[in-house]
Every structure is written in structure tokens, then in C-alpha cells.
Design a protein around this motif. Sequence first.
Motif, mmCIF file in Angstrom:
data_model
loop_
_atom_site.group_PDB
_atom_site.id
_atom_site.type_symbol
_atom_site.label_atom_id
_atom_site.label_comp_id
_atom_site.label_asym_id
_atom_site.label_seq_id
_atom_site.Cartn_x
_atom_site.Cartn_y
_atom_site.Cartn_z
ATOM 1 N N LEU A 80 45.583 83.722 -12.441
ATOM 2 C CA LEU A 80 44.744 83.675 -13.545
ATOM 3 C C LEU A 80 42.909 84.094 -13.035
ATOM 4 N N LEU A 81 42.563 85.281 -13.348
ATOM 5 C CA LEU A 81 41.310 85.300 -13.100
ATOM 6 C C LEU A 81 40.346 85.159 -14.355
ATOM 7 N N LEU A 82 39.872 84.116 -14.369
ATOM 8 C CA LEU A 82 39.075 84.149 -15.679
ATOM 9 C C LEU A 82 36.716 84.090 -15.803
ATOM 10 N N ASP A 83 36.479 84.919 -16.386
ATOM 11 C CA ASP A 83 35.216 84.749 -16.547
ATOM 12 C C ASP A 83 34.379 84.658 -17.104
ATOM 13 N N PRO A 107 48.350 79.864 -9.762
ATOM 14 C CA PRO A 107 47.114 79.503 -9.764
ATOM 15 C C PRO A 107 45.902 79.899 -10.234
ATOM 16 N N CYS A 108 44.745 79.460 -10.608
ATOM 17 C CA CYS A 108 43.957 80.427 -11.582
ATOM 18 C C CYS A 108 42.051 80.202 -10.830
ATOM 19 N N VAL A 109 41.304 81.248 -11.134
ATOM 20 C CA VAL A 109 39.697 81.015 -10.566
ATOM 21 C C VAL A 109 39.196 81.171 -11.729
ATOM 22 N N ILE A 110 38.744 80.107 -12.239
ATOM 23 C CA ILE A 110 37.517 80.580 -13.028
ATOM 24 C C ILE A 110 36.500 80.815 -12.319
ATOM 25 N N ALA A 111 34.854 81.503 -13.353
ATOM 26 C CA ALA A 111 34.522 81.456 -13.087
ATOM 27 C C ALA A 111 33.514 81.131 -14.331
ATOM 28 N N SER A 112 32.558 79.609 -14.494
ATOM 29 C CA SER A 112 32.124 79.071 -15.606
ATOM 30 C C SER A 112 31.669 77.909 -15.361
ATOM 31 N N HIS A 113 30.395 77.928 -16.288
ATOM 32 C CA HIS A 113 29.132 77.114 -16.642
ATOM 33 C C HIS A 113 29.955 75.744 -17.801
ATOM 34 N N ASP A 114 30.966 75.914 -18.236
ATOM 35 C CA ASP A 114 31.237 75.320 -18.820
ATOM 36 C C ASP A 114 31.306 73.947 -18.686
#
Length: 452
Positions: A80-83, A107-114
Motif C-alpha cells: 500500500l502507498l497512502l497519501d 508493506p505500507c508507506v503512509i504520508a500523513s500528519h494525522d
Amino acid sequence: MAHTEETDPAGLDALLAEYGRAQDAFADRGGWEREARTGEVLAVFGLGGVAPAHPVGRLSSGQRARLALAELVLAQPSALLLDEPTNHLDDRATDWLTDWLSGYRGPCVIASHDRCLLGGAVTAIVDLDGPRGSAVRHGGGYHDYLAERRAARARWEREYTRWREETDRVRERLHRAGAAGDRGGLMRDRDKMGYDHAGGGAQAAIARRTRAARLHLQRLLEHPVPRPPEPLRFRPPATAAAPDDAAAPAEQPGRTRPPLLSARGIGLADVLRGVDLDLREGDRAVVVGPNGSGKSTLLRVLAGVLPAHRGTVTLRDGAWVGYLPQETVYEDGHRTLLEVYAQRRALDHESAHAELGRFGLFRRGDLAVPVDRLSTGQRRRLGIAELFAARPDLLLLDEPTNHLSLPLVEQLQEAIEEFTGPIVLVTHDRALRERYADNVLELTDGRLRRPG
């Protein structure tokens, strides 16, 4: 006699193998439970009431984002790639997604400010805003990341203190060596030969120590440890009266000081319909409500930026309001960051440079960039710098954590915690809302009331 067609064993084995693969793929995608699972996921993401035949092109941008997320969950991809996946999600959907991600095996890459998502779902954090623009990987979850940041800050402060103390010691050695060289030695009567021998040796020793100290100081100055920026803190208002100020009115037992800000019957078109609000020292109010309910409009009225059509806003004499809008408009955006800040703060460039340096919000090169060419986050930090420099008595903050790095968000929250004046917050930052869950006010139908 019936004719029996001979079966090909090899063909049957291939057919059974293909059937097995199809059955496994069917099971992996939810099998007979897929329809129910689809309904559950759509309901969680707020799409359960949308008709299956509803055209996707007629969905709102938020609905389309939630639909894309639901598709990913149902597809269960290998990676997963989550923005910013929690954008447009309510608290229920965010909790559901956090639980689902914490159990996801790929595997998972998350771009987050949460911060709530990061605190519940991630196993490592990569900070793209590391020293000199580097990317720094931190193992563990969000709280481990914060602990590492605090430890790194403490190391930096110790290194700076050691460097400064060592520099001061070497300068003092140079000063003493210079003073000793100036004094030399006094020649005694009839002892010129002894003086030449001893005095010359002393001068040579002083010269050697001086050279060594100068080399030491040169190395220290060639590799300085920069001073850590001050933590963001709201300073006491410049107009605040001292506790023993005779001019301050004495408070009588059983009575409290009047509100610092009082709003009565505030009305504005069909957005605000009779809003009442009193704010005293130490008050905290988190204003929530659906998009378009008038939260930002209310803050603008309280800040005096937008006049109300009805009602009054009364501010205590001498009080200074610190207002941070969602977006600050800079009409002179062709000018540099330093020029704009100096003008808005009524400072000369040298004083403005020193003030901005104290906050540590910008790199040196940023100060020469025209404001129109700054990123959204940089313009946000410029607004933050103005807010902290103004020494406000009261804070009106509209989405204060938007477009800020996580370390800066944490600093801002700590500064809010320590602020002694009243604060009104409009925010979608769940961590910030949960911190002040007992101080929530809901703006619905143009009125402000306690939820429930």
C-alpha cells in the motif's frame, strides 16, 4: 449400447488445478462474504447511502477520496502507498482504518500528519525534514519518534553548551596570556644576565601557549555548534500589569474579573444567528461543526476582521488578540520574507532577522525568498512567527496545525498548553480536539452550544 467417451487424465488434472486456483482467488477476495463486506466498508466510509447506480463523476471530492480508499481496502493489495488517507474521514472511519492498517500484513508507506493514525498504526517513521534537509529514519511508533526527537534536542543543547564553554575558556586563556606578555618581568638591579635568561624563557613559553590557544580557538570557530532555536513559547503580553500595580482594580471576594472578550447576540446573514460567548483567562474552547457551518466566520468576527450584522463583541481595554486565520493573504508578496515580516512587525531588518532567528522556523536562505514563492507550509510558519512575536492576551486559532511538520505541531501544542490567556480553537486535528474534549462547543444552525 451407450457410447462412453474416454476421459483424459492430464486434462482433468489441469482443469482441477485451475479450479483450485480460482477458488483460492475467490476466497482471498472475500468469497461469499464479499457482498456483505463491501456494504460494511462503504458504510464505514460514509458511502452506504449512495445508490449503486450513482455516477462516480457526480460524487463530491471527499466522497471520491473515500471511495478510492474503500476500493483499496476491499482489494487487499500486496502493498500500500497512502497519501493522507484520513483526509475527509470522520472519527469513526479513522478508527476503523487505523485498526485495519495495524492488522495489515503487507508493506505500507503512509504520508500523513494525522497523529492519531501514526500513533496507532505505524512501526517506523521517516522524517524528511532532518538536519540539512536529510531524511532520517526513526524506528518504532510515533511516541518513540517523539522520544528520539526530545533526546536529539537534549544532545544538541549539551553540545552547544560544551562548545560555548570551551570557546569562552580558550578566549580567557588568550586574554591571560596577552596580559602576562604585556607585563613581562621586572629586571632587578644588577641582574641583567639573569633577567635575559629567565625573562626570555618566560616570554617563549607565553608565546607557545598563545599560539596553541589561537589554534584551538580557530578549530572551534571553524566547526561551530549552532545555537538551538528557542522552543516556541508565548511571552507574557507587554501590556500586562504587575501583580502589585496600584492602578489595577482590586478584585472583591466572590467576584471574578470581567471577561477578556464577550460576544453577545452575534448574527451574520444566515451563518451566525445569536452567538453568545464569554472568554476569561485560562478558558479553552474548541469549536466544531460541519464544513460550512460558520466556524471560520465566527473567528473572523471575534477577531474584529469581519463586522457582525447584529450583536456586539466587547474586548477588555488594552487586550491584544492573536488571530491565526487558515490562510494569511500577503498583498506585498513580491517582497522577501524578511522584508514582509519586518514591515508587519514595524522592525528594522536587523531586528526582524534576529527575531526570526530566535524562533528557528526558517533556514537562512528562506529569508531572501519572495513571499509569493514560499510553500504553503512556509507561509504558515510566517503567520506562526507573527503570532508568537505579538505577545497576545487571547488566541483565536483557525486550523493552527495545517501544513506544519509534526515536530512543529508538537511545539505548538506545548505552547498552547502553557498559554495562560483564553483560547478559541477551530481544528480538525483529532489529537488536539481530544486533548480538550471537555471544552467542545458545537456550531450548528448558526448557534453555539454544548454538544448533546
